[in-house]
Motif scaffolding. Structure first.
Motif, PDB file in Angstrom:
ATOM      1  N   MET A   1       0.851  -1.187   0.000  1.00 45.20           N
ATOM      2  CA  MET A   1       0.000   0.000   0.000  1.00 45.20           C
ATOM      3  C   MET A   1       0.891   1.243   0.000  1.00 45.20           C
ATOM      4  O   MET A   1       2.010   1.225   0.489  1.00 45.20           O
ATOM      5  N   TYR A   2       0.335   2.339  -0.516  1.00 49.69           N
ATOM      6  CA  TYR A   2       1.007   3.635  -0.422  1.00 49.69           C
ATOM      7  C   TYR A   2       0.232   4.451   0.596  1.00 49.69           C
ATOM      8  O   TYR A   2      -0.912   4.123   0.937  1.00 49.69           O
ATOM      9  N   PRO A   3       0.822   5.542   1.112  1.00 50.37           N
ATOM     10  CA  PRO A   3       0.095   6.374   2.080  1.00 50.37           C
ATOM     11  C   PRO A   3      -1.082   7.081   1.419  1.00 50.37           C
ATOM     12  O   PRO A   3      -0.887   7.906   0.529  1.00 50.37           O
ATOM     13  N   ASP A   4      -2.289   6.726   1.827  1.00 48.96           N
ATOM     14  CA  ASP A   4      -3.478   7.237   1.157  1.00 48.96           C
ATOM     15  C   ASP A   4      -3.601   8.750   1.291  1.00 48.96           C
ATOM     16  O   ASP A   4      -4.067   9.426   0.384  1.00 48.96           O
ATOM     17  N   LEU A   5      -3.155   9.295   2.431  1.00 50.16           N
ATOM     18  CA  LEU A   5      -3.276  10.739   2.615  1.00 50.16           C
ATOM     19  C   LEU A   5      -2.487  11.473   1.539  1.00 50.16           C
ATOM     20  O   LEU A   5      -2.981  12.385   0.878  1.00 50.16           O
ATOM     21  N   TRP A   6      -1.230  11.040   1.340  1.00 48.61           N
ATOM     22  CA  TRP A   6      -0.410  11.676   0.310  1.00 48.61           C
ATOM     23  C   TRP A   6      -1.047  11.504  -1.053  1.00 48.61           C
ATOM     24  O   TRP A   6      -1.009  12.409  -1.899  1.00 48.61           O
ATOM     25  N   GLY A   7      -1.629  10.344  -1.281  1.00 49.79           N
ATOM     26  CA  GLY A   7      -2.297  10.109  -2.551  1.00 49.79           C
ATOM     27  C   GLY A   7      -3.409  11.118  -2.765  1.00 49.79           C
ATOM     28  O   GLY A   7      -3.543  11.707  -3.840  1.00 49.79           O
ATOM     29  N   ARG A   8      -4.195  11.336  -1.715  1.00 45.27           N
ATOM     30  CA  ARG A   8      -5.310  12.265  -1.874  1.00 45.27           C
ATOM     31  C   ARG A   8      -4.818  13.685  -2.109  1.00 45.27           C
ATOM     32  O   ARG A   8      -5.362  14.417  -2.934  1.00 45.27           O
ATOM     33  N   VAL A   9      -3.743  14.057  -1.369  1.00 44.15           N
ATOM     34  CA  VAL A   9      -3.188  15.394  -1.582  1.00 44.15           C
ATOM     35  C   VAL A   9      -2.729  15.531  -3.032  1.00 44.15           C
ATOM     36  O   VAL A   9      -3.040  16.523  -3.711  1.00 44.15           O
ATOM     37  N   ALA A  10      -2.032  14.520  -3.523  1.00 37.89           N
ATOM     38  CA  ALA A  10      -1.526  14.599  -4.901  1.00 37.89           C
ATOM     39  C   ALA A  10      -2.676  14.748  -5.894  1.00 37.89           C
ATOM     40  O   ALA A  10      -2.600  15.561  -6.824  1.00 37.89           O
TER      41      ALA A  10
END
Ligand code: HEM
Ligand SMILES: [Cu+2]
Lengths: 231, 539
Positions: free
Chosen positions: B417-426
């Motif tokens: 998994m990748y960090p979902d928070l960073w994904g959402r920010v991106a």
């Protein structure tokens, strides 16, 4: 998933039909599926070929409608006898190819091989005659770009006719050469006894390809050689 | 699946074999997908560098950063690299290769060796184009319009054309492989109407690839031959017609925009269903709309030639047909919206990209209708309005879908998994940056700023500055996934087979999948997206 299964990941699953035939590739369930895939693949490939030639054919048609006079003049310089002979050679090769496929289906190895050889000889004969025609065009200065000369109406447009003539017959000849390459591989496989009654798909689909190349010529011949013959 | 099973060492497609040769000679569709992922990511960076230079030049009104000639080469190579080397292969070659067999429950694609060949062909073609770039570039525009490309241009047209010709065969082979695979290799129970919509999209895209790409190939060859031997096919001096080139080129290149967008639409269908826990509203309509787009797409090429010298009646017909092709796209947007309605929507990273896609694609599509209207097109053609339009579709649409899919399937492909928070920010940064970049270009175009010029009157500066600022924000938006996805390869939490709780065969096999995808051939017993059955069972 049971734990002990984890190491079996590399082996195809046991539910698949036992790999009875050495010709069966690991990712197919049985030879019928493998055959179906190969045949469909070849038909699709031929569809792409139709589109590929289609670009040139439509260019040819458009300019033929625009410049009927030039097209007639230029077409009349082509050697209709050689063209006819070549057409017959090619149709005969289609027949022998079909016979090779039939022989493969009945598992007659010797017949497969001899029909393939005849087909290839006819193919080479076609290319030989075609090269002779190219040589003639060269001698008559009818090759665009190489000191092109043409007596007749609108010589500069005749350049366009001969460009298309060389593009279309050249592309066709290239397909013939590829076809000969394919047939040599098939011949080798037949010689090694690779085909069985149950599985001779490569012979069949290379037959399809060969017929296709012949059919292209069946369109090229009247379009290029017979245009405006009556005038 | 309990945690200690996960911790056990397990053989999967990544660790089944090691070494360079095991990658360069692999026939595993999953590994080939990753090979493509690596190559097209590099090309994307290259195209992005060109884009950055374009935007920097346009920061100020005078042409002060690069010469006019260099600018021509920049936008040409930006277009060539982004279209032929990134967008067209992107989703089919990466996600399609990886997931088409898995999603139908097959062990591999029908022709694994052909699949590997298609990567090599792509790389060889790419090398030709790169050669054209390093030896001085190409200045014809990615469209290679004659007579400039056949007679006047002194740049590397030959090498670039040959490269595109070769890469075309890669698309053809991939398309052929997908069609045959979908026809012949579906697992027991996987009927056509149980297939995930991504597969319908892949199928339709492959049809375009198989029928359209050869036409581009022969056209590009003709350009090369005409340059070399003065064939005259496009040269009026011999009675040839430069417009014939445009007809042939757009006969492929209009459908080609659907090669870029249809796969994204397929991904968005997957994401919308998975993150709103609902069956796609009107599944069959969405499936058939993909086919309809593929078919109608071949009938509208003339809308690129309204001002190129076409009869008024021809133009009218193409205008009407263009409106028709918008219908199936609208059907999709409508059905996605209806799916979201009353769904239990969760806003994880892939979903944000999907929602971004819907918004941006809608704007791009609607402005396409403006352009398809004859009168408006005559006003805004060859202005920044067009640039904004196709970037809304290709970057706002196709690229957003690609990133959404990459995030959605990343855990399956890598097991992490990748960090979902960073994904959402991106995702949010990309969305904002995108609009800041390209919305001003609609206005610029409407006000009359022409495309493909390296200098412009001062009154256009404010909007151009906004656009360049937006491009840097968007650049950051693209950089972030590059960082955290790499990070996740080593440090990401173990994903487990189904981190999203999604439906679909790909989520029933371990992450990463074993070499032959499934330990046992799956049997399909329910339609795609049977999320409601889960809820019924729970209730
Ligand atoms: C990342 C930020 C990007 C920026 C700032 C950007 C900027 C530009 C600009 C300013 C032009 C117009 C050049 C001109 O006509 O004078 C252009 C053209 C173009 N861009 Fe982009 N672009 C970006 C990303 C992309 C992406 C991701 C794609 C495709 C996936 C793409 C595809 C194209 C195409 C096809 C053209 C047309 C080239 C031509 O008509 O010659 N762009 N871009
Ligand atoms: Cu179009």
């Amino acid at each position: 998933m049971p734990k002990h299964e984890s190491s079996s990941a590399l082996v195809p699953d046991e539910n698949a039909a036992p790999a009875s035939d050495p010709a069966l590739r690991h990712h197919f369930d049985d030879l019928a599926q493998q055959h179906e895939a190969a045949t469909l693949g070849m038909w699709l490939f031929l569809a792409t070929e139709v589109m590929f030639f289609g670009g040139l054919f439509s260019a040819y048609m458009i300019y033929r409608v625009w410049y009927p006079g030039t097209w007639g003049d230029a077409s009349r310089t082509l050697d209709i006898t050689l063209g006819t002979v070549n057409t017959i050679v090619l149709i005969t090769s289609s027949l022998t190819m079909a016979l090779a496929v039939h022989a493969a289906a009945t598992n007659e190895r010797r017949k497969v091989m001899s029909f393939l050889v005849v087909t290839m000889v006819l193919g080479v004969a076609f290319l030989g005659i075609k090269s002779f025609e190219y040589y003639q065009k060269f001698a008559e200065h009818h090759v665009p770009g190489l000191d092109f000369r043409f007596e007749g109406q609108a010589p500069e447009r005749a350049n366009l006719f001969f460009s298309l003539y060389f593009a279309m017959t050249g592309l066709h000849a290239l397909h013939m050469i590829i076809g000969l390459g394919i047939l040599s591989v098939i011949l080798y496989m037949a010689w090694r006894g690779r085909f069985t009654e149950a599985w001779h798909t490569p012979v069949e689909i290379s037959g399809l390809y060969w017929h296709f190349v012949d059919i292209i010529w069946i369109f090229l011949f009247p379009l290029l050689y017979l245009v405006d013959r009556h005038r | 699946m309990d945690t200690d099973t996960l911790a056990l060492p397990r053989t999967h497609y990544l660790n089944a074999e090691f070494g360079l040769a095991s990658w360069l000679l692999t026939t595993d569709h999953k590994r080939i997908g990753l090979l493509f992922l690596g190559s097209i990511s590099m090309f994307f960076v290259l195209g992005g560098i060109f884009a950055g230079m374009i935007r920097l030049e346009l920061l100020t009104p005078p042409g002060d950063l690069v010469s006019d000639d260099t600018y021509n080469k920049l936008f040409t190579m930006h277009g060539i690299v982004m279209i032929f080397m990134f967008l067209i292969p992107s989703i089919p070659s990466v996600m399609g290769n990886f997931f088409v067999p898995i999603m139908i429950g097959a062990r591999d694609l029908a022709f694994p060796r052909l699949n590997l060949l298609s990567w090599y062909i792509f790389m060889i073609g790419g090398c030709f184009t790169l050669y054209a770039i390093v030896t001085g570039g190409v200045d014809t525009g990615w469209t290679f319009y004659t007579p400039f490309s056949t007679m006047a241009s002194t740049s590397n047209v030959m090498a670039a054309a040959v490269g595109i010709f070769i890469m075309g065969f890669s698309s053809i082979l991939t398309g052929l492989n997908f069609i045959v695979t979908i026809h012949t290799m579906r697992a027991p129970g996987m009927t056509w109407f149980r297939m995930p919509l991504f597969l319908w999209a892949m199928y339709a895209t492959s049809l375009i690839n198989v029928l359209g790409t050869p036409v581009l190939a022969i056209t590009i060859v003709s350009v090369a031959l005409e340059r070399a031997f003065h064939l005259g096919i496009f040269d009026p001096a011999y009675g040839g017609d430069p417009l014939l080139f445009q007809h042939l080129f757009w006969f492929y290149s209009h459908p080609a925009v659907y090669i870029m967008i249809l796969p994204s639409m397929g991904i968005v269908s997957e994401l919308i269903a998975a993150f709103s826990r609902k069956n796609i509203f009107g599944y069959t309509f969405v499936a058939f709309s993909s086919l309809a787009i593929a078919v109608f797409g071949f009938l509208v090429w003339g809308h690129h030639m309204f001002v190129a010298g076409m009869s008024v009646y021809g133009a009218m017909i193409f205008s009407v047909l263009s409106f028709l092709v918008a219908v199936p796209s609208a059907v999709k947007v409508f059905n996605w919206t209806a799916t979201l309605y009353k769904g239990s929507v969760s806003y994880q990273t892939p979903m944000l990209y999907a929602l971004g896609f819907i918004g941006l694609f809608t704007i791009g599509g609607l402005t396409g209708l403006f352009l398809a209207s004859l009168g408006i097109d005559v006003h805004v053609t060859d202005t920044y309005f067009v640039v904004a339009h196709f970037h809304y579709i290709m970057v706002g649409g196709a690229l957003m879908g690609y990133l959404g899919g990459l995030h959605y399937w990343w855990p399956k492909m890598t097991g992490r998994m990748y960090p979902d928070l960073w994904g959402r920010v991106a995702a949010v940064v990309t969305f904002l940056g995108f609009n800041l970049t390209f919305f001003p270009q609609f206005i610029l175009g409407y006000l009359g700023m022409p495309r493909r010029y390296h200098a412009y009157p001062p009154e256009f500066q404010a909007l151009n500055v906004l656009s360049t600022a937006g491009a840097s924000v968007m650049g950051i938006g693209y950089l972030m996934p590059a960082i955290y996805l790499f990070w996740s390869l080593k440090y990401g939490p173990i994903a487990g087979p189904n981190p999203w709780g999604a439906k679909g065969l790909e989520w029933t096999t371990p992450s990463p999948p074993p070499t032959f995808n499934f330990d046992e051939t799956p049997v399909v017993t329910e339609p795609a997206y049977a999320y409601d059955t889960v809820e019924k069972k729970l209730a």
